[in-house]
Design a protein around this motif. Structure first.
Motif, PDB file in Angstrom:
ATOM      1  N   LYS A   1     -37.970  82.590 -21.251  1.00 22.00           N
ATOM      2  CA  LYS A   1     -37.701  81.744 -22.417  1.00 22.00           C
ATOM      3  C   LYS A   1     -37.265  82.592 -23.607  1.00 22.00           C
ATOM      4  O   LYS A   1     -36.329  82.256 -24.317  1.00 22.00           O
ATOM      5  CB  LYS A   1     -38.958  80.956 -22.785  1.00 22.00           C
ATOM      6  CG  LYS A   1     -38.842  79.520 -22.370  1.00 22.00           C
ATOM      7  CD  LYS A   1     -40.014  78.697 -22.845  1.00 22.00           C
ATOM      8  CE  LYS A   1     -40.403  77.715 -21.763  1.00 22.00           C
ATOM      9  NZ  LYS A   1     -41.841  77.487 -21.677  1.00 22.00           N
ATOM     10  N   ARG A   2     -37.981  83.700 -23.796  1.00 22.75           N
ATOM     11  CA  ARG A   2     -37.630  84.562 -24.931  1.00 22.75           C
ATOM     12  C   ARG A   2     -36.257  85.204 -24.712  1.00 22.75           C
ATOM     13  O   ARG A   2     -35.480  85.355 -25.642  1.00 22.75           O
ATOM     14  CB  ARG A   2     -38.710  85.621 -25.141  1.00 22.75           C
ATOM     15  CG  ARG A   2     -38.489  86.418 -26.390  1.00 22.75           C
ATOM     16  CD  ARG A   2     -39.710  87.170 -26.855  1.00 22.75           C
ATOM     17  NE  ARG A   2     -40.572  86.351 -27.693  1.00 22.75           N
ATOM     18  CZ  ARG A   2     -41.636  86.838 -28.350  1.00 22.75           C
ATOM     19  NH1 ARG A   2     -41.934  88.097 -28.254  1.00 22.75           N
ATOM     20  NH2 ARG A   2     -42.375  86.047 -29.087  1.00 22.75           N
TER      21      ARG A   2
ATOM     22  N   GLU B   1     -33.825  83.911 -23.110  1.00 18.25           N
ATOM     23  CA  GLU B   1     -32.797  82.877 -23.306  1.00 18.25           C
ATOM     24  C   GLU B   1     -32.407  82.736 -24.778  1.00 18.25           C
ATOM     25  O   GLU B   1     -31.314  82.283 -25.090  1.00 18.25           O
ATOM     26  CB  GLU B   1     -33.294  81.525 -22.772  1.00 18.25           C
ATOM     27  CG  GLU B   1     -32.992  81.358 -21.303  1.00 18.25           C
ATOM     28  CD  GLU B   1     -33.691  80.161 -20.679  1.00 18.25           C
ATOM     29  OE1 GLU B   1     -33.254  79.741 -19.609  1.00 18.25           O
ATOM     30  OE2 GLU B   1     -34.685  79.659 -21.248  1.00 18.25           O
ATOM     31  N   GLN B   2     -33.337  83.123 -25.652  1.00 19.04           N
ATOM     32  CA  GLN B   2     -33.032  83.038 -27.083  1.00 19.04           C
ATOM     33  C   GLN B   2     -32.267  84.262 -27.592  1.00 19.04           C
ATOM     34  O   GLN B   2     -31.783  84.266 -28.720  1.00 19.04           O
ATOM     35  CB  GLN B   2     -34.340  82.906 -27.880  1.00 19.04           C
ATOM     36  CG  GLN B   2     -35.002  81.551 -27.689  1.00 19.04           C
ATOM     37  CD  GLN B   2     -36.492  81.600 -28.002  1.00 19.04           C
ATOM     38  OE1 GLN B   2     -36.995  82.604 -28.494  1.00 19.04           O
ATOM     39  NE2 GLN B   2     -37.193  80.523 -27.710  1.00 19.04           N
ATOM     40  N   SER B   3     -32.216  85.317 -26.770  1.00 13.98           N
ATOM     41  CA  SER B   3     -31.540  86.526 -27.236  1.00 13.98           C
ATOM     42  C   SER B   3     -30.025  86.346 -27.145  1.00 13.98           C
ATOM     43  O   SER B   3     -29.533  85.537 -26.356  1.00 13.98           O
ATOM     44  CB  SER B   3     -31.965  87.730 -26.394  1.00 13.98           C
ATOM     45  OG  SER B   3     -31.365  87.629 -25.127  1.00 13.98           O
ATOM     46  N   LYS B   4     -29.328  87.132 -27.949  1.00 15.86           N
ATOM     47  CA  LYS B   4     -27.863  86.994 -27.962  1.00 15.86           C
ATOM     48  C   LYS B   4     -27.234  87.642 -26.733  1.00 15.86           C
ATOM     49  O   LYS B   4     -26.172  87.271 -26.285  1.00 15.86           O
ATOM     50  CB  LYS B   4     -27.292  87.667 -29.214  1.00 15.86           C
ATOM     51  CG  LYS B   4     -27.639  86.929 -30.481  1.00 15.86           C
ATOM     52  CD  LYS B   4     -26.889  87.540 -31.666  1.00 15.86           C
ATOM     53  CE  LYS B   4     -27.369  86.950 -32.971  1.00 15.86           C
ATOM     54  NZ  LYS B   4     -28.564  87.637 -33.501  1.00 15.86           N
TER      55      LYS B   4
ATOM     56  N   ASN C   1     -31.173  92.574 -31.490  1.00 21.57           N
ATOM     57  CA  ASN C   1     -31.478  92.697 -30.061  1.00 21.57           C
ATOM     58  C   ASN C   1     -32.861  93.301 -29.815  1.00 21.57           C
ATOM     59  O   ASN C   1     -33.054  94.076 -28.886  1.00 21.57           O
ATOM     60  CB  ASN C   1     -30.408  93.514 -29.336  1.00 21.57           C
ATOM     61  CG  ASN C   1     -29.131  92.724 -29.151  1.00 21.57           C
ATOM     62  OD1 ASN C   1     -29.155  91.490 -29.150  1.00 21.57           O
ATOM     63  ND2 ASN C   1     -28.026  93.411 -29.013  1.00 21.57           N
TER      64      ASN C   1
ATOM     65  N   GLU D   1     -41.508  88.005 -32.601  1.00 25.94           N
ATOM     66  CA  GLU D   1     -40.131  88.283 -32.180  1.00 25.94           C
ATOM     67  C   GLU D   1     -39.216  88.703 -33.333  1.00 25.94           C
ATOM     68  O   GLU D   1     -38.064  89.054 -33.121  1.00 25.94           O
ATOM     69  CB  GLU D   1     -39.538  87.072 -31.465  1.00 25.94           C
ATOM     70  CG  GLU D   1     -39.537  85.822 -32.297  1.00 25.94           C
ATOM     71  CD  GLU D   1     -39.192  84.602 -31.458  1.00 25.94           C
ATOM     72  OE1 GLU D   1     -38.153  84.642 -30.792  1.00 25.94           O
ATOM     73  OE2 GLU D   1     -39.969  83.631 -31.478  1.00 25.94           O
ATOM     74  N   ASN D   2     -39.742  88.655 -34.556  1.00 23.44           N
ATOM     75  CA  ASN D   2     -38.882  88.998 -35.696  1.00 23.44           C
ATOM     76  C   ASN D   2     -38.988  90.448 -36.137  1.00 23.44           C
ATOM     77  O   ASN D   2     -38.295  90.872 -37.056  1.00 23.44           O
ATOM     78  CB  ASN D   2     -39.188  88.079 -36.870  1.00 23.44           C
ATOM     79  CG  ASN D   2     -38.909  86.639 -36.507  1.00 23.44           C
ATOM     80  OD1 ASN D   2     -37.851  86.346 -35.963  1.00 23.44           O
ATOM     81  ND2 ASN D   2     -39.875  85.773 -36.752  1.00 23.44           N
TER      82      ASN D   2
ATOM     83  N   VAL E   1     -36.587  93.422 -25.081  1.00 23.59           N
ATOM     84  CA  VAL E   1     -37.361  92.208 -25.334  1.00 23.59           C
ATOM     85  C   VAL E   1     -38.683  92.296 -24.587  1.00 23.59           C
ATOM     86  O   VAL E   1     -38.728  92.693 -23.424  1.00 23.59           O
ATOM     87  CB  VAL E   1     -36.578  90.951 -24.858  1.00 23.59           C
ATOM     88  CG1 VAL E   1     -37.489  89.733 -24.811  1.00 23.59           C
ATOM     89  CG2 VAL E   1     -35.418  90.675 -25.799  1.00 23.59           C
TER      90      VAL E   1
ATOM     91  N   TYR F   1     -26.566  86.374 -22.098  1.00 23.37           N
ATOM     92  CA  TYR F   1     -25.409  85.786 -21.403  1.00 23.37           C
ATOM     93  C   TYR F   1     -24.336  86.813 -21.068  1.00 23.37           C
ATOM     94  O   TYR F   1     -23.341  86.495 -20.433  1.00 23.37           O
ATOM     95  CB  TYR F   1     -24.853  84.617 -22.222  1.00 23.37           C
ATOM     96  CG  TYR F   1     -25.911  83.563 -22.373  1.00 23.37           C
ATOM     97  CD1 TYR F   1     -26.233  82.729 -21.300  1.00 23.37           C
ATOM     98  CD2 TYR F   1     -26.669  83.465 -23.547  1.00 23.37           C
ATOM     99  CE1 TYR F   1     -27.267  81.814 -21.391  1.00 23.37           C
ATOM    100  CE2 TYR F   1     -27.701  82.540 -23.647  1.00 23.37           C
ATOM    101  CZ  TYR F   1     -27.991  81.720 -22.567  1.00 23.37           C
ATOM    102  OH  TYR F   1     -29.023  80.833 -22.653  1.00 23.37           O
TER     103      TYR F   1
END
Ligand SMILES: [Zn+2]
Ligand SMILES: [Zn+2]
Length: 242
Positions: A116-117, A119-122, A66, A53-54, A82, A125
């Motif tokens: 889940k992944r 949910e970790q993104s900016k 992003n 993911e990095n 993503v 929301y």
């Protein structure tokens, strides 16, 4: 009414436990008996290859914002991307070899990782609507269902974001992309989509969902169409990346 549905639910549960005794659930990939409630055995689970993911989900090179690097941001119209799995043989069989009923289970299982992944993104929301990439009628008839819709339904449920079904439509039949060059693919899908309720697009942020990312020409074309109609931001999510 509620008691009745609880009662039916409990009968269904007992029945499915009973079925598990006679037909123990098998691993979707290798067909071994499963010991725990899952759809893959431990061995096959370990064959799922998670994308790092990095680094950029598209070019796999640079660090990202992003999910995509500056270079890819210039090449593609969407604002972020993503993905979760490398498109390896296990993933290929999970995504392509199943009928509707089985795919519902697979889709639920794989979508939970993607959720889940996300949910970790900016950006997650800021999303107003989840939109599945549509499948052409002819292809849907062949396959029987749209995988992107199943994934979208799961994401919408887990992330509590409204789903817009049948919001984007395919205008003309685009021939299968498999044997085309990158340029031909782009040409093949340019202008192939239209948005149904244009008044619902202005100022909104969208999450476009598909099963596999290959060249990105389809999601680029839809993103362009959404932006032409006033969409603010468009982000994309796929289960796998080729
Ligand atoms: Zn297995
Ligand atoms: Zn990149």
């Amino acid at each position: 009414m509620r008691y009745r549905s609880l009662y039916i639910h409990s009968i269904k549960n007992k029945f499915s436990k009973f079925l598990d005794l006679i037909y123990p659930p098998l691993c979707f990939n290798c067909k071994q008996k499963l010991t725990e409630k899952s759809i893959l055995c431990e061995k096959c689970k370990n064959k799922l290859n998670f994308l790092d993911e990095n680094i950029c989900f598209i070019c796999k090179k640079k660090s990202t914002y992003n999910g995509i690097c500056e270079d890819c941001k210039r090449k593609f119209p969407f604002d972020g991307f993503v993905s979760i799995f490398k498109f390896n043989p296990v993933m290929q069989s999970m995504i392509h070899n199943f009928k509707y009923k089985e795919y519902q289970k697979i889709g639920k299982y794989l979508s939970s990782f993607l959720a889940k992944r996300l949910e970790q993104s900016k950006f997650i929301y800021t999303i107003d609507f989840v939109v599945p990439v549509p499948l052409h009628k002819v292809k849907r008839r062949e396959r029987g269902f749209n995988q992107a819709l199943i994934i979208s339904r799961n994401l919408s449920k887990i992330l509590q974001i409204d789903l817009l079904k049948d919001f984007v439509k395919r205008k003309k039949f685009t021939a299968t992309q498999t044997n085309l060059s990158r340029a031909e693919r782009k040409q093949n899908v340019a202008g192939a989509f239209c948005v149904k309720n244009k008044e619902n697009v202005h100022g909104q942020n969208f999450l476009l969902v598909d099963d596999v990312f290959t060249t990105g020409s389809t999601i680029s074309s839809i993103t362009q169409e959404l932006k032409n109609n006033g969409a603010d931001k468009v982000f994309c999510a796929t289960l796998a990346r080729a």
